[in-house]
Design a protein around this motif. Structure first.
Motif, PDB file in Angstrom:
ATOM      1  N   ALA A   1       0.816  -1.217   0.000  1.00 13.83           N
ATOM      2  CA  ALA A   1       0.000   0.000   0.000  1.00 13.83           C
ATOM      3  C   ALA A   1       0.848   1.266   0.000  1.00 13.83           C
ATOM      4  O   ALA A   1       0.427   2.300  -0.519  1.00 13.83           O
ATOM      5  CB  ALA A   1      -0.945   0.002   1.194  1.00 13.83           C
ATOM      6  N   VAL A   2       2.048   1.201   0.581  1.00 16.90           N
ATOM      7  CA  VAL A   2       2.913   2.392   0.602  1.00 16.90           C
ATOM      8  C   VAL A   2       3.859   2.422  -0.593  1.00 16.90           C
ATOM      9  O   VAL A   2       4.768   3.251  -0.651  1.00 16.90           O
ATOM     10  CB  VAL A   2       3.730   2.467   1.916  1.00 16.90           C
ATOM     11  CG1 VAL A   2       2.811   2.544   3.118  1.00 16.90           C
ATOM     12  CG2 VAL A   2       4.701   1.290   2.032  1.00 16.90           C
ATOM     13  N   GLY A   3       3.634   1.513  -1.546  1.00 16.29           N
ATOM     14  CA  GLY A   3       4.426   1.528  -2.774  1.00 16.29           C
ATOM     15  C   GLY A   3       5.645   0.644  -2.755  1.00 16.29           C
ATOM     16  O   GLY A   3       6.451   0.690  -3.685  1.00 16.29           O
ATOM     17  N   GLY A   4       5.817  -0.182  -1.708  1.00 17.96           N
ATOM     18  CA  GLY A   4       6.956  -1.085  -1.632  1.00 17.96           C
ATOM     19  C   GLY A   4       6.639  -2.446  -2.220  1.00 17.96           C
ATOM     20  O   GLY A   4       5.488  -2.742  -2.566  1.00 17.96           O
ATOM     21  N   ALA A   5       7.644  -3.274  -2.333  1.00 11.52           N
ATOM     22  CA  ALA A   5       7.464  -4.617  -2.872  1.00 11.52           C
ATOM     23  C   ALA A   5       8.516  -5.541  -2.288  1.00 11.52           C
ATOM     24  O   ALA A   5       9.672  -5.146  -2.103  1.00 11.52           O
ATOM     25  CB  ALA A   5       7.548  -4.611  -4.395  1.00 11.52           C
ATOM     26  N   ALA A   6       8.085  -6.758  -1.983  1.00 14.07           N
ATOM     27  CA  ALA A   6       8.991  -7.788  -1.474  1.00 14.07           C
ATOM     28  C   ALA A   6       8.263  -9.119  -1.597  1.00 14.07           C
ATOM     29  O   ALA A   6       7.028  -9.154  -1.588  1.00 14.07           O
ATOM     30  CB  ALA A   6       9.376  -7.526  -0.018  1.00 14.07           C
ATOM     31  N   PRO A   7       8.987 -10.230  -1.727  1.00 11.50           N
ATOM     32  CA  PRO A   7       8.323 -11.532  -1.747  1.00 11.50           C
ATOM     33  C   PRO A   7       7.536 -11.766  -0.463  1.00 11.50           C
ATOM     34  O   PRO A   7       7.978 -11.391   0.628  1.00 11.50           O
ATOM     35  CB  PRO A   7       9.494 -12.517  -1.875  1.00 11.50           C
ATOM     36  CG  PRO A   7      10.607 -11.724  -2.481  1.00 11.50           C
ATOM     37  CD  PRO A   7      10.446 -10.344  -1.940  1.00 11.50           C
ATOM     38  N   VAL A   8       6.373 -12.384  -0.602  1.00 13.98           N
ATOM     39  CA  VAL A   8       5.540 -12.673   0.567  1.00 13.98           C
ATOM     40  C   VAL A   8       6.320 -13.498   1.581  1.00 13.98           C
ATOM     41  O   VAL A   8       6.218 -13.274   2.792  1.00 13.98           O
ATOM     42  CB  VAL A   8       4.253 -13.419   0.142  1.00 13.98           C
ATOM     43  CG1 VAL A   8       3.444 -13.842   1.364  1.00 13.98           C
ATOM     44  CG2 VAL A   8       3.400 -12.558  -0.766  1.00 13.98           C
ATOM     45  N   LEU A   9       7.112 -14.448   1.087  1.00 16.93           N
ATOM     46  CA  LEU A   9       7.868 -15.328   1.983  1.00 16.93           C
ATOM     47  C   LEU A   9       8.833 -14.538   2.861  1.00 16.93           C
ATOM     48  O   LEU A   9       9.011 -14.854   4.041  1.00 16.93           O
ATOM     49  CB  LEU A   9       8.634 -16.369   1.161  1.00 16.93           C
ATOM     50  CG  LEU A   9       9.419 -17.410   1.974  1.00 16.93           C
ATOM     51  CD1 LEU A   9       8.490 -18.213   2.863  1.00 16.93           C
ATOM     52  CD2 LEU A   9      10.194 -18.336   1.028  1.00 16.93           C
ATOM     53  N   ASP A  10       9.444 -13.498   2.316  1.00 17.94           N
ATOM     54  CA  ASP A  10      10.376 -12.690   3.103  1.00 17.94           C
ATOM     55  C   ASP A  10       9.641 -11.947   4.223  1.00 17.94           C
ATOM     56  O   ASP A  10      10.155 -11.830   5.342  1.00 17.94           O
ATOM     57  CB  ASP A  10      11.095 -11.684   2.201  1.00 17.94           C
ATOM     58  CG  ASP A  10      12.130 -12.353   1.302  1.00 17.94           C
ATOM     59  OD1 ASP A  10      12.487 -13.509   1.575  1.00 17.94           O
ATOM     60  OD2 ASP A  10      12.566 -11.710   0.333  1.00 17.94           O
ATOM     61  N   VAL A  11       8.464 -11.448   3.916  1.00 15.32           N
ATOM     62  CA  VAL A  11       7.684 -10.753   4.944  1.00 15.32           C
ATOM     63  C   VAL A  11       7.238 -11.733   6.018  1.00 15.32           C
ATOM     64  O   VAL A  11       7.313 -11.439   7.224  1.00 15.32           O
ATOM     65  CB  VAL A  11       6.464 -10.048   4.315  1.00 15.32           C
ATOM     66  CG1 VAL A  11       5.604  -9.396   5.399  1.00 15.32           C
ATOM     67  CG2 VAL A  11       6.914  -9.000   3.305  1.00 15.32           C
ATOM     68  N   LEU A  12       6.792 -12.921   5.612  1.00 19.22           N
ATOM     69  CA  LEU A  12       6.361 -13.930   6.588  1.00 19.22           C
ATOM     70  C   LEU A  12       7.528 -14.414   7.437  1.00 19.22           C
ATOM     71  O   LEU A  12       7.342 -14.798   8.599  1.00 19.22           O
ATOM     72  CB  LEU A  12       5.709 -15.116   5.871  1.00 19.22           C
ATOM     73  CG  LEU A  12       4.377 -14.851   5.171  1.00 19.22           C
ATOM     74  CD1 LEU A  12       3.868 -16.122   4.497  1.00 19.22           C
ATOM     75  CD2 LEU A  12       3.342 -14.329   6.165  1.00 19.22           C
ATOM     76  N   THR A  13       8.729 -14.407   6.875  1.00 21.95           N
ATOM     77  CA  THR A  13       9.919 -14.795   7.642  1.00 21.95           C
ATOM     78  C   THR A  13      10.285 -13.725   8.660  1.00 21.95           C
ATOM     79  O   THR A  13      10.677 -14.028   9.790  1.00 21.95           O
ATOM     80  CB  THR A  13      11.108 -15.037   6.693  1.00 21.95           C
ATOM     81  OG1 THR A  13      10.765 -16.047   5.740  1.00 21.95           O
ATOM     82  CG2 THR A  13      12.341 -15.487   7.476  1.00 21.95           C
ATOM     83  N   ALA A  14      10.143 -12.462   8.263  1.00 22.46           N
ATOM     84  CA  ALA A  14      10.532 -11.362   9.143  1.00 22.46           C
ATOM     85  C   ALA A  14       9.529 -11.119  10.264  1.00 22.46           C
ATOM     86  O   ALA A  14       9.915 -10.772  11.384  1.00 22.46           O
ATOM     87  CB  ALA A  14      10.707 -10.084   8.320  1.00 22.46           C
ATOM     88  N   MET A  15       8.239 -11.302   9.989  1.00 22.65           N
ATOM     89  CA  MET A  15       7.211 -10.859  10.916  1.00 22.65           C
ATOM     90  C   MET A  15       7.223 -11.549  12.285  1.00 22.65           C
ATOM     91  O   MET A  15       6.927 -10.896  13.295  1.00 22.65           O
ATOM     92  CB  MET A  15       5.834 -10.991  10.281  1.00 22.65           C
ATOM     93  CG  MET A  15       5.468  -9.814   9.379  1.00 22.65           C
ATOM     94  SD  MET A  15       5.617  -8.206  10.200  1.00 22.65           S
ATOM     95  CE  MET A  15       4.465  -8.400  11.571  1.00 22.65           C
ATOM     96  N   PRO A  16       7.531 -12.847  12.400  1.00 27.63           N
ATOM     97  CA  PRO A  16       7.605 -13.417  13.754  1.00 27.63           C
ATOM     98  C   PRO A  16       8.623 -12.699  14.637  1.00 27.63           C
ATOM     99  O   PRO A  16       8.380 -12.488  15.830  1.00 27.63           O
ATOM    100  CB  PRO A  16       8.018 -14.876  13.502  1.00 27.63           C
ATOM    101  CG  PRO A  16       7.499 -15.174  12.138  1.00 27.63           C
ATOM    102  CD  PRO A  16       7.675 -13.902  11.364  1.00 27.63           C
ATOM    103  N   ILE A  17       9.756 -12.311  14.050  1.00 28.23           N
ATOM    104  CA  ILE A  17      10.778 -11.598  14.814  1.00 28.23           C
ATOM    105  C   ILE A  17      10.298 -10.184  15.139  1.00 28.23           C
ATOM    106  O   ILE A  17      10.476  -9.696  16.263  1.00 28.23           O
ATOM    107  CB  ILE A  17      12.095 -11.540  14.019  1.00 28.23           C
ATOM    108  CG1 ILE A  17      12.523 -12.949  13.606  1.00 28.23           C
ATOM    109  CG2 ILE A  17      13.197 -10.878  14.842  1.00 28.23           C
ATOM    110  CD1 ILE A  17      13.746 -12.986  12.707  1.00 28.23           C
ATOM    111  N   VAL A  18       9.670  -9.540  14.156  1.00 28.68           N
ATOM    112  CA  VAL A  18       9.136  -8.194  14.377  1.00 28.68           C
ATOM    113  C   VAL A  18       8.079  -8.217  15.474  1.00 28.68           C
ATOM    114  O   VAL A  18       8.073  -7.361  16.375  1.00 28.68           O
ATOM    115  CB  VAL A  18       8.531  -7.636  13.065  1.00 28.68           C
ATOM    116  CG1 VAL A  18       7.827  -6.311  13.318  1.00 28.68           C
ATOM    117  CG2 VAL A  18       9.611  -7.477  12.007  1.00 28.68           C
TER     118      VAL A  18
END
Length: 336
Positions: free
Chosen positions: A246-263
């Motif tokens: 929504a803010v104009g960024g892009a990344a593989p879904v898998l990378d976001v799912l990997t990062a979010m537990p730590i976040v």
């Protein structure tokens, strides 16, 4: 006095972290334009808000599955409303404790004499969350294992540290499961009567034994709740992926799912208000390291994901102000 000091420190930490972030990435020129893009990229914004609601819905379903094993007359609609209202207390208080406290107080008021089952169910609810997020994180890491060497040293240390934290928590959970078996507790009382007879320790053991007893009796429900919990975490993490888009960024879904537990783990630490500042800094670092997302975009995406969940917290606040709490009349009470 202690609570006032704690709140003041958390406000200070959140303020300092946000000030540092907005010093590195100018709020007016770097962050605000990307947040305004939430209106332009409204399909992603709507998707993020929808995923945030889905995570609340599945969280309520997870808790209801466990609750039904002890309070079968409790309607799901009440649990869902309680979950949404607790989202308001999670964002308006100094942490998750606010939401949990509301859950216990609300259902205990509706279910007179059922405070202990409600409290035990909430503990089991959180334990299933720990198991499911560990499974989700493990699957994501195994899926992207071939890219491990592409990650920077500092990021590898952070991911390894989180893996050790989650793994240690699961090991402690398994040890606790066997430690609180009735036969082992009986042996402990015979072998260490003075230690096991300590009033404080005895009270703690009694509460943990109660949780063990309920988990053993409702193991099928607990397993079902853990499956639902995996979907709940995935939906919550996807709300931040939608925030990134929504803010104009892009990344593989898998990378976001990997990062979010730590976040999410960093944001839940009792050092800030609603995780503000801590969440943004962690999300920024992880997305930059995993997917080369520009740092200002990562901060904006984290704020957007928080706004999506804040929306339902505000809805919960409105529901709370208009709610009328009434006790559920059980079949036994009707017969009496």
């Amino acid at each position: 006095m202690k609570r006032l000091i704690s709140i003041s420190l958390r406000l200070l930490i959140s303020g300092v972290l946000l000030a540092l972030l907005f010093r590195e990435h100018d709020l007016i020129s770097d962050i605000a334009p990307r947040l305004r893009a939430l209106l332009t990229n409204w399909p992603w914004t709507l998707a993020g808000i929808s995923f945030a609601f889905l995570s609340l819905f599945l969280a309520a379903l997870r808790w209801h599955i466990i609750l039904r094993g002890q309070v079968p007359e409790l309607p799901f609609s009440i649990v869902l409303r309680t979950e949404i209202i607790s989202a308001f207390f999670n964002i308006s208080s100094v942490g998750v404790v606010g939401g949990d406290t509301y859950k216990i107080m609300s259902l205990s008021r509706r279910l007179p004499g059922q405070t202990m089952p409600v409290s035990v169910s909430l503990v089991l609810d959180h334990l299933t969350g720990l198991i499911s997020v560990a499974v989700l994180f493990t699957v994501c890491m195994l899926t992207r294992a071939s890219h491990w060497n592409e990650i920077g040293h500092d990021l590898r240390m952070l991911i390894t540290g989180y893996a050790m934290y989650v793994g240690g928590a699961l090991v402690c959970l398994v040890i606790s499961w066997f430690s609180f078996k009735p036969s082992l507790l009986a042996w402990g009382r015979r072998a260490f009567p003075r230690t096991m007879g300590n009033p404080r320790l005895a009270g703690l053991i009694a509460r943990l034994s109660r949780i063990h007893e309920v988990a053993a009796r409702l193991w099928q429900r607990t397993l079902s709740a853990a499956v639902v919990s995996t979907g709940m975490h995935a939906a919550f993490f996807m709300s931040f992926y939608c925030g990134l888009r929504a803010v104009g960024g892009a990344a593989p879904v898998l990378d976001v799912l990997t990062a979010m537990p730590i976040v999410d783990a960093a944001a839940s630490l009792p050092v800030s208000i609603s995780g503000l500042g801590v969440r943004e800094r962690t999300f920024e670092a992880l997305l930059a390291g995993l997917a080369n997302v520009p740092e200002a975009v990562g901060v904006s995406a984290s704020l957007a994901g928080w706004i999506f969940n804040l929306f339902w917290g505000i809805v919960g606040g409105v529901i709370f102000l208009r709610a009328k709490h009434s006790a559920i009349i059980t079949p036994e009470a009707q017969c009496a």
